[in-house]
Design an enzyme around this catalytic site. Structure first.
Site, PDB file in Angstrom:
ATOM      1  N   LYS A 166      72.121  27.114  42.283  1.00 46.43           N
ATOM      2  CA  LYS A 166      72.407  26.305  43.469  1.00 46.43           C
ATOM      3  C   LYS A 166      72.254  27.126  44.749  1.00 46.43           C
ATOM      4  O   LYS A 166      72.062  26.551  45.824  1.00 46.43           O
ATOM      5  CB  LYS A 166      73.798  25.670  43.383  1.00 46.43           C
ATOM      6  CG  LYS A 166      74.984  26.597  43.418  1.00 46.43           C
ATOM      7  CD  LYS A 166      76.278  25.816  43.146  1.00 46.43           C
ATOM      8  CE  LYS A 166      77.518  26.705  43.223  1.00 46.43           C
ATOM      9  NZ  LYS A 166      77.870  27.059  44.596  1.00 46.43           N
ATOM     10  N   ARG A 224      69.401  26.074  49.625  1.00 40.66           N
ATOM     11  CA  ARG A 224      68.579  26.653  50.691  1.00 40.66           C
ATOM     12  C   ARG A 224      67.226  25.946  50.787  1.00 40.66           C
ATOM     13  O   ARG A 224      66.732  25.674  51.883  1.00 40.66           O
ATOM     14  CB  ARG A 224      68.394  28.159  50.451  1.00 40.66           C
ATOM     15  CG  ARG A 224      69.631  28.998  50.775  1.00 40.66           C
ATOM     16  CD  ARG A 224      69.495  30.411  50.199  1.00 40.66           C
ATOM     17  NE  ARG A 224      70.526  31.321  50.665  1.00 40.66           N
ATOM     18  CZ  ARG A 224      71.762  31.382  50.182  1.00 40.66           C
ATOM     19  NH1 ARG A 224      72.134  30.529  49.229  1.00 40.66           N
ATOM     20  NH2 ARG A 224      72.632  32.269  50.640  1.00 40.66           N
ATOM     21  N   ARG A 283      88.410  28.192  55.025  1.00 40.46           N
ATOM     22  CA  ARG A 283      87.661  29.428  54.801  1.00 40.46           C
ATOM     23  C   ARG A 283      87.146  30.015  56.124  1.00 40.46           C
ATOM     24  O   ARG A 283      86.927  29.287  57.096  1.00 40.46           O
ATOM     25  CB  ARG A 283      86.515  29.175  53.821  1.00 40.46           C
ATOM     26  CG  ARG A 283      87.044  28.780  52.440  1.00 40.46           C
ATOM     27  CD  ARG A 283      85.952  28.567  51.437  1.00 40.46           C
ATOM     28  NE  ARG A 283      85.222  29.802  51.154  1.00 40.46           N
ATOM     29  CZ  ARG A 283      84.227  29.878  50.276  1.00 40.46           C
ATOM     30  NH1 ARG A 283      83.847  28.796  49.625  1.00 40.46           N
ATOM     31  NH2 ARG A 283      83.617  31.030  50.058  1.00 40.46           N
ATOM     32  N   SER A 292      77.532  36.976  53.471  1.00 42.80           N
ATOM     33  CA  SER A 292      76.071  36.837  53.487  1.00 42.80           C
ATOM     34  C   SER A 292      75.648  35.471  54.005  1.00 42.80           C
ATOM     35  O   SER A 292      74.544  35.319  54.546  1.00 42.80           O
ATOM     36  CB  SER A 292      75.512  37.047  52.075  1.00 42.80           C
ATOM     37  OG  SER A 292      75.994  36.051  51.189  1.00 42.80           O
ATOM     38  N   GLN A 293      76.518  34.467  53.869  1.00 44.05           N
ATOM     39  CA  GLN A 293      76.175  33.125  54.351  1.00 44.05           C
ATOM     40  C   GLN A 293      76.078  33.072  55.868  1.00 44.05           C
ATOM     41  O   GLN A 293      75.297  32.284  56.409  1.00 44.05           O
ATOM     42  CB  GLN A 293      77.192  32.115  53.835  1.00 44.05           C
ATOM     43  CG  GLN A 293      77.102  31.899  52.327  1.00 44.05           C
ATOM     44  CD  GLN A 293      78.235  31.063  51.784  1.00 44.05           C
ATOM     45  OE1 GLN A 293      79.185  30.736  52.500  1.00 44.05           O
ATOM     46  NE2 GLN A 293      78.158  30.704  50.516  1.00 44.05           N
ATOM     47  N   ASP A 317      81.154  36.220  42.406  1.00 41.84           N
ATOM     48  CA  ASP A 317      81.133  35.146  41.411  1.00 41.84           C
ATOM     49  C   ASP A 317      81.192  35.665  39.980  1.00 41.84           C
ATOM     50  O   ASP A 317      81.489  34.900  39.055  1.00 41.84           O
ATOM     51  CB  ASP A 317      79.888  34.275  41.593  1.00 41.84           C
ATOM     52  CG  ASP A 317      79.957  33.424  42.854  1.00 41.84           C
ATOM     53  OD1 ASP A 317      81.066  33.265  43.399  1.00 41.84           O
ATOM     54  OD2 ASP A 317      78.904  32.928  43.301  1.00 41.84           O
ATOM     55  N   ARG A 328      90.823  33.645  44.196  1.00 41.06           N
ATOM     56  CA  ARG A 328      90.483  34.062  42.834  1.00 41.06           C
ATOM     57  C   ARG A 328      91.232  35.322  42.412  1.00 41.06           C
ATOM     58  O   ARG A 328      91.400  35.567  41.213  1.00 41.06           O
ATOM     59  CB  ARG A 328      88.969  34.259  42.708  1.00 41.06           C
ATOM     60  CG  ARG A 328      88.212  32.942  42.747  1.00 41.06           C
ATOM     61  CD  ARG A 328      86.719  33.146  42.624  1.00 41.06           C
ATOM     62  NE  ARG A 328      86.018  31.861  42.718  1.00 41.06           N
ATOM     63  CZ  ARG A 328      84.718  31.741  42.903  1.00 41.06           C
ATOM     64  NH1 ARG A 328      83.963  32.831  43.027  1.00 41.06           N
ATOM     65  NH2 ARG A 328      84.160  30.544  42.970  1.00 41.06           N
TER      66      ARG A 328
END
Length: 410
Positions: free
Chosen positions: A20, A25, A115, A158-159, A293, A324
């Site tokens: 994804k 993207r 976030r 990084s986003q 992740d 997490r």
């Protein structure tokens, strides 16, 4: 819905979802950059559905056939978009909306609104994109006065960097400075996507974007390494399963492909087939800054391994879809593992294994990790919120049933 998992055993080839990170993207880049494409080998995850909805609101005509998505673009600024709980779609769309000069209202899931966004907001505002926090906690966009300036971007996510790369691509090219870039592998995914859509991206301390004038009209989307991790871990921990993957279309661009190096002694590759060999002989270390992740599934190894697992820089885990860091500690402790925290890194190793009873998480990766731990433990364990795995791996429990007893719980 709740599922019951008991024991492990069986053999088969895992059908992995498409990545994804790539798909979102490609979808957003296609519509905002006016590049009509067909995406092949796509699994529609929950996050992909969000990106597709944004694309349609921006004028794209979407046709889906089996595992292909045909996107025909006729860009128009959307008056509003819904980003659900997809941080990738939210952050990348924000940059593209601002660059395109759109005035757009943004809605989404309340958890996503919590976030971090400040570094991206500062970067966009430095280019005269006007952002206003709305009553739902999301930023409405007014890009009517947006500019193309040489600015500095904090790469703590990084986003944020990827969003600004798309911003300058939509402006026809440009450059900006990045400091403190973490998880650079995901920025290289953006580079690959934009190359396929007709842009050269040079990634140094200064990132430069230039149009190439040539793009692909048909693109094969590769499977997802972070999804592979769950079944890799089960294969490592259980001698009762024979786990295999078809890796024909898998490159090493995805940062989570580091799995192939981490477990090279437990992997046998024959042409396009990867087979998992059981057994853990050493401590496993994963860096949350680079591979957040992977931390939930890798933490499961610590529950059963005398050598243990080390998760470095765990602070990164506190700002994902859920905390997490807390989820991993809860899961490991429920199975009786020994958990140590030095304030920066987390250490998990086998203790006296115990039945955790019912495990309940809302984060898709924590749910899948708990399910793998349940299968490896031999206990009969109930896992709540199973439908939430559709965010990244809609077929997870179907695939798990090849290697464990999985049933709906009354």
């Amino acid at each position: 819905m709740t599922v019951k998992i008991y024991g492990s055993g069986g053999s088969g080839t895992v059908a992995l979802p498409s990545s994804k990170s790539f798909t979102q993207r490609y979808i957003l880049g296609s519509v905002f950059l006016n590049k009509s494409v067909t995406l092949n080998y796509v699994t529609i995850t929950g996050d992909d559905s969000i990106a597709l909805d944004i694309a349609q609101r921006a004028g794209a005509n979407i046709t889906m056939n089996d595992s292909s998505i045909k996107i025909r673009t006729s860009f128009t600024c959307p008056s509003d978009i819904y980003v659900g709980e997809s941080a990738t779609s939210y952050r990348i769309a924000l940059g593209l909306l601002g660059s395109a000069g759109c005035i757009t209202h943004v809605k989404g899931d309340p958890d996503l609104a919590k976030r971090p966004m400040d570094p991206l907001v500062k970067a966009l505002e430095a280019n005269d994109v006007h952002l206003k926090l709305n009553e739902d906690g999301f930023y409405d966009v007014d890009g009517s006065e947006s500019k193309k300036r040489y600015i500095e971007v904090d790469g703590v996510s990084s986003q944020f960097v990827s969003s600004m790369i798309f911003y300058y691509a939509r402006k026809g090219g440009g450059e900006f400075l990045v400091k403190n870039m973490r998880s650079p592998g995901y920025v290289y995914i953006t580079k690959r996507v934009l190359y396929d859509l007709g842009y050269f991206v040079n990634i140094e301390k200064t990132i430069t974007i230039n149009p190439s004038g040539v793009w692909k009209t048909a693109i094969d989307v590769e499977p997802d390494y972070s999804s592979l991790a769950f079944f890799l871990v089960l294969g490592l921990l259980s001698e009762n399963v024979d786990v295999r993957f078809n890796i024909k279309r898998m490159s090493r661009i995805q940062p989570d492909s580091v799995l192939l190096d981490m477990f090279k002694d437990n992997i046998a590759i024959d042409r396009d087939t990867l087979r998992v060999l059981p057994g853990i002989r050493d401590r496993i270390t994963v860096d949350a800054d680079h591979n957040p992740d992977l931390c939930p599934p890798i933490s499961v190894i610590g529950i059963f391994s005398e050598h243990g697992v080390e998760i470095d820089n765990y602070a990164r885990l506190k700002t994902k879809e859920s905390n997490r860091y807390e989820g991993i500690i809860d899961m490991a402790s429920r199975f009786g593992a020994i958990v140590e925290d030095n304030g920066k890194d987390l250490f998990i190793k086998r203790g006296d294994l115990k039945d955790p009873g019912t495990l309940s998480y809302t984060d898709h990766r924590m749910i899948m990790s708990a399910a793998v731990a349940a299968a490896a433990s031999g206990f009969e364990v109930e896992i709540e919120n199973e439908t939430k795995v559709s965010k990244s791996f809609p077929g997870f429990f179907k695939e798990l049933s090849k290697f464990a007893n999985v049933s709906e719980s009354n």
